[in-house]
Design a protein around this motif. Structure first.
Motif, PDB file in Angstrom:
ATOM      1  N   ASN A   1       0.986  -1.176  -0.014  1.00 29.48           N
ATOM      2  CA  ASN A   1      -0.049  -0.133   0.045  1.00 29.48           C
ATOM      3  C   ASN A   1       0.895   1.322  -0.006  1.00 29.48           C
ATOM      4  OD1 ASN A   1      -2.424   1.772   0.015  1.00 29.48           O
ATOM      5  ND2 ASN A   1      -2.565   1.433   2.231  1.00 29.48           N
TER       6      ASN A   1
ATOM      7  N   PHE B   1       2.058  -3.296  -3.557  1.00 30.79           N
ATOM      8  CA  PHE B   1       1.414  -3.856  -2.445  1.00 30.79           C
ATOM      9  C   PHE B   1       1.920  -5.442  -2.620  1.00 30.79           C
ATOM     10  CE2 PHE B   1      -2.315  -3.319   0.169  1.00 30.79           C
ATOM     11  CZ  PHE B   1      -2.145  -4.290   0.742  1.00 30.79           C
TER      12      PHE B   1
ATOM     13  N   GLN C   1     -12.699   2.717   1.559  1.00 35.64           N
ATOM     14  CA  GLN C   1     -13.019   1.928   2.746  1.00 35.64           C
ATOM     15  C   GLN C   1     -14.372   1.779   2.999  1.00 35.64           C
ATOM     16  OE1 GLN C   1     -10.117   1.077   4.699  1.00 35.64           O
ATOM     17  NE2 GLN C   1      -8.601   2.700   4.319  1.00 35.64           N
TER      18      GLN C   1
ATOM     19  N   PRO D   1     -10.121   6.547   0.616  1.00 34.61           N
ATOM     20  CA  PRO D   1      -9.527   5.248  -0.252  1.00 34.61           C
ATOM     21  C   PRO D   1      -9.123   4.271   0.452  1.00 34.61           C
ATOM     22  CG  PRO D   1      -8.581   7.638  -0.910  1.00 34.61           C
ATOM     23  CD  PRO D   1      -9.493   7.571   0.537  1.00 34.61           C
ATOM     24  N   TYR D   2      -9.516   3.054  -0.224  1.00 37.33           N
ATOM     25  CA  TYR D   2      -9.138   1.677   0.437  1.00 37.33           C
ATOM     26  C   TYR D   2      -7.491   1.634   0.146  1.00 37.33           C
ATOM     27  CZ  TYR D   2      -8.640  -3.263   1.098  1.00 37.33           C
ATOM     28  OH  TYR D   2      -8.154  -4.638   1.560  1.00 37.33           O
ATOM     29  N   GLU D   3      -7.019   2.137  -0.993  1.00 37.35           N
ATOM     30  CA  GLU D   3      -5.407   1.836  -1.020  1.00 37.35           C
ATOM     31  C   GLU D   3      -5.012   3.423  -1.618  1.00 37.35           C
ATOM     32  OE1 GLU D   3      -5.456  -1.135  -3.984  1.00 37.35           O
ATOM     33  OE2 GLU D   3      -4.969  -2.757  -2.590  1.00 37.35           O
ATOM     34  N   VAL D   4      -3.771   3.806  -1.421  1.00 38.90           N
ATOM     35  CA  VAL D   4      -3.137   4.908  -1.910  1.00 38.90           C
ATOM     36  C   VAL D   4      -2.674   5.047  -3.336  1.00 38.90           C
ATOM     37  CG1 VAL D   4      -2.470   5.740   0.622  1.00 38.90           C
ATOM     38  CG2 VAL D   4      -0.838   4.202  -0.902  1.00 38.90           C
TER      39      VAL D   4
HETATM   40  C1  LIG Z   1      -3.563   2.388   2.737  1.00 40.44           C
HETATM   41  O1  LIG Z   1      -3.003   3.442   3.072  1.00 40.44           O
HETATM   42  C2  LIG Z   1      -4.062   4.431   3.348  1.00 40.44           C
HETATM   43  C3  LIG Z   1      -3.253   5.730   3.992  1.00 40.44           C
HETATM   44  O2  LIG Z   1      -2.266   5.591   4.767  1.00 40.44           O
HETATM   45  C4  LIG Z   1      -4.909   3.971   4.597  1.00 40.44           C
HETATM   46  O3  LIG Z   1      -5.703   4.978   4.817  1.00 40.44           O
HETATM   47  C5  LIG Z   1      -5.443   2.525   4.071  1.00 40.44           C
HETATM   48  O4  LIG Z   1      -6.314   2.041   4.964  1.00 40.44           O
HETATM   49  C6  LIG Z   1      -4.205   1.608   3.543  1.00 40.44           C
HETATM   50  N1  LIG Z   1      -5.065   0.527   3.010  1.00 40.44           N
HETATM   51  C7  LIG Z   1      -4.628  -0.776   3.171  1.00 40.44           C
HETATM   52  C8  LIG Z   1      -5.341  -1.812   2.375  1.00 40.44           C
HETATM   53  O5  LIG Z   1      -4.009  -1.124   3.928  1.00 40.44           O
END
Ligand SMILES: *[C@@H]1O[C@H](CO)[C@@H](O)[C@H](O)[C@H]1NC(C)=O
Ligand SMILES: *[C@@H]1O[C@H](CO)[C@@H](O)[C@H](O)[C@H]1NC(C)=O
Ligand SMILES: *[C@@H]1O[C@H](CO)[C@@H](O)[C@H](O)[C@H]1NC(C)=O
Ligand SMILES: *[C@@H]1O[C@H](CO)[C@@H](O)[C@H](O)[C@H]1NC(C)=O
Length: 348
Positions: free
Chosen positions: A152, A196, A258, A264-267
């Protein structure tokens, strides 16, 4: 010849070219992976316990390249793999989490048989897990390392310098993926490439495996969050085979949130530059597929396009296609007509 005639000639040759081009839209096989816990599928008569999936972002990325895609069941036997191989102009190995299946070992052998002939091409692209599979296949032994801290995260790429290339022959500055100084400059400055993964390979480990070194050159690398280097792009020296540890398809096609939030779920970067990279690599791969010397898509009812399979909404992949187990191909001769959006209904 009068300029009028010349114009007509030009026009008719353009028409011929465009007709040829449209009838030779490449078809690529995308390797599916076991669905397992990703979603609980109970779609139609597709048995959820042994189904496979293909994330829709890969299918869209293939469309961006100018191609169409058909699925390759993860659990396909040699007979089914030979059949599918005869239908496709290239192979895409997506990211995900799975062990290297025997179906892929057979595909790799078939692809190498083609690529080792003079003037014959069968292109392969590997992303993330697909990239890792290609390292194992080319090395013909276990080469992957674990424990990378690179989940991520969105980073610039690091390109080998002339200096590095002259001292370490496994690096190359003659990149086909990143052909211009402008592109390299942009990718080395901007946080675009999304990683990832916990598995990967350090450049020095890569260098220890002679078969790997003979097969691929490293054209970019990165450091993980602990400062441990890993290879991020590889390009085959002789064959149209390319791989990246990062996810170019996500920039253009993954926007997951999320659950219950707008976070966002991923950056993943969706900037103009990030979308440009996604398109640049897709169109590069498209050109390789149009240049493929094998494969003709004739069994359209037995091998429907990926977009005809049931689609699920998911989380780490926004959308996924549910692909049946290989057993299904044994049972049914033609099942394209049973699927969502069969050839027939598409024509009407
Ligand atoms: C990815 O990173 C973002 C920002 O830090 C965070 O909000 C998110 O939960 C992370 N997603 C995962 C799947 O780890
Ligand atoms: C689904 O697959 C499982 C495992 O292969 C099998 O036991 C079960 O009978 C199948 N169900 C149907 C409805 O075909
Ligand atoms: C297309 O294939 C030919 C013959 O194998 C090869 O020489 C050429 O470099 C290829 N072009 C591309 C764009 O891959
Ligand atoms: C890229 O991300 C890193 C953190 O991972 C940050 O320190 C840096 O400023 C970012 N660069 C740009 C150009 O946004």
């Amino acid at each position: 010849m009068s300029s009028h005639n010349q114009f007509i000639l030009l026009l008719s040759s353009l028409l011929i070219i465009s007709c040829l081009a449209s009838s030779s839209t490449p078809v690529i096989g995308i390797l599916s992976q076991p669905l397992r816990t990703h979603v609980t599928a109970s779609e139609n008569d597709i048995n959820s316990t042994d189904s496979n999936y293909i994330a829709a972002s890969y299918v869209k990325w293939v469309e961006l390249s100018g191609a169409r895609s058909i699925p390759i069941p993860y659990d396909a036997d040699d007979e089914l793999i030979h059949e599918i191989f005869s239908q496709i102009n290239g192979l895409l190995l997506p990211g995900g989490a799975a062990t290297l299946p025997s179906s892929l070992r057979t595909l790799w052998k078939l692809a190498m048989n083609v690529n080792q002939q003079p003037n014959q091409n069968f292109p392969i692209w590997g992303t993330c897990l697909g990239f890792e599979f290609m390292l194992e296949l080319a090395a013909e032994e276990h080469v992957l390392q674990t424990g990378f801290n690179s989940n991520n995260v969105t980073w610039p790429l690091i390109f080998p310098t002339d200096q590095e290339q002259s001292t370490q022959e496994y690096y190359s500055t003659q990149s086909k993926l990143y052909p211009t100084p402008e592109l390299k400059h942009m990718l080395s400055l901007k946080n675009i490439t999304f990683n990832f993964h916990q598995n990967g390979i350090e450049p020095e480990t890569f260098a220890k495996h002679e078969k790997l070194q003979k097969f691929f050159k490293i054209t970019s690398y990165n450091y993980d969050l602990n400062g441990r280097p890993f290879v991020s792009s590889i390009e085959s020296i002789q064959y149209p085979i390319y791989g990246v540890q990062y996810h170019p398809e996500k920039n253009a096609f993954e926007y997951g949130l999320q659950p219950g939030t707008s976070r966002p779920y991923e950056v993943i970067s969706h900037t103009r530059e990030a979308l440009f990279l996604s398109f640049h690599l897709a169109s590069f791969f498209g050109e390789l597929m149009r240049n493929s010397t094998v494969g003709e898509y004739t069994l359209v009812d037995r091998h429907p396009m990926v977009i005809q399979y049931p689609l699920k909404i998911a989380l780490n992949f926004e959308e996924m296609y549910v692909i049946p187990s290989a057993k299904y191909w044994k049972k049914e001769k033609e099942f394209g007509k049973n699927l969502r959006g069969s050839q027939e209904s598409m024509l009407s």
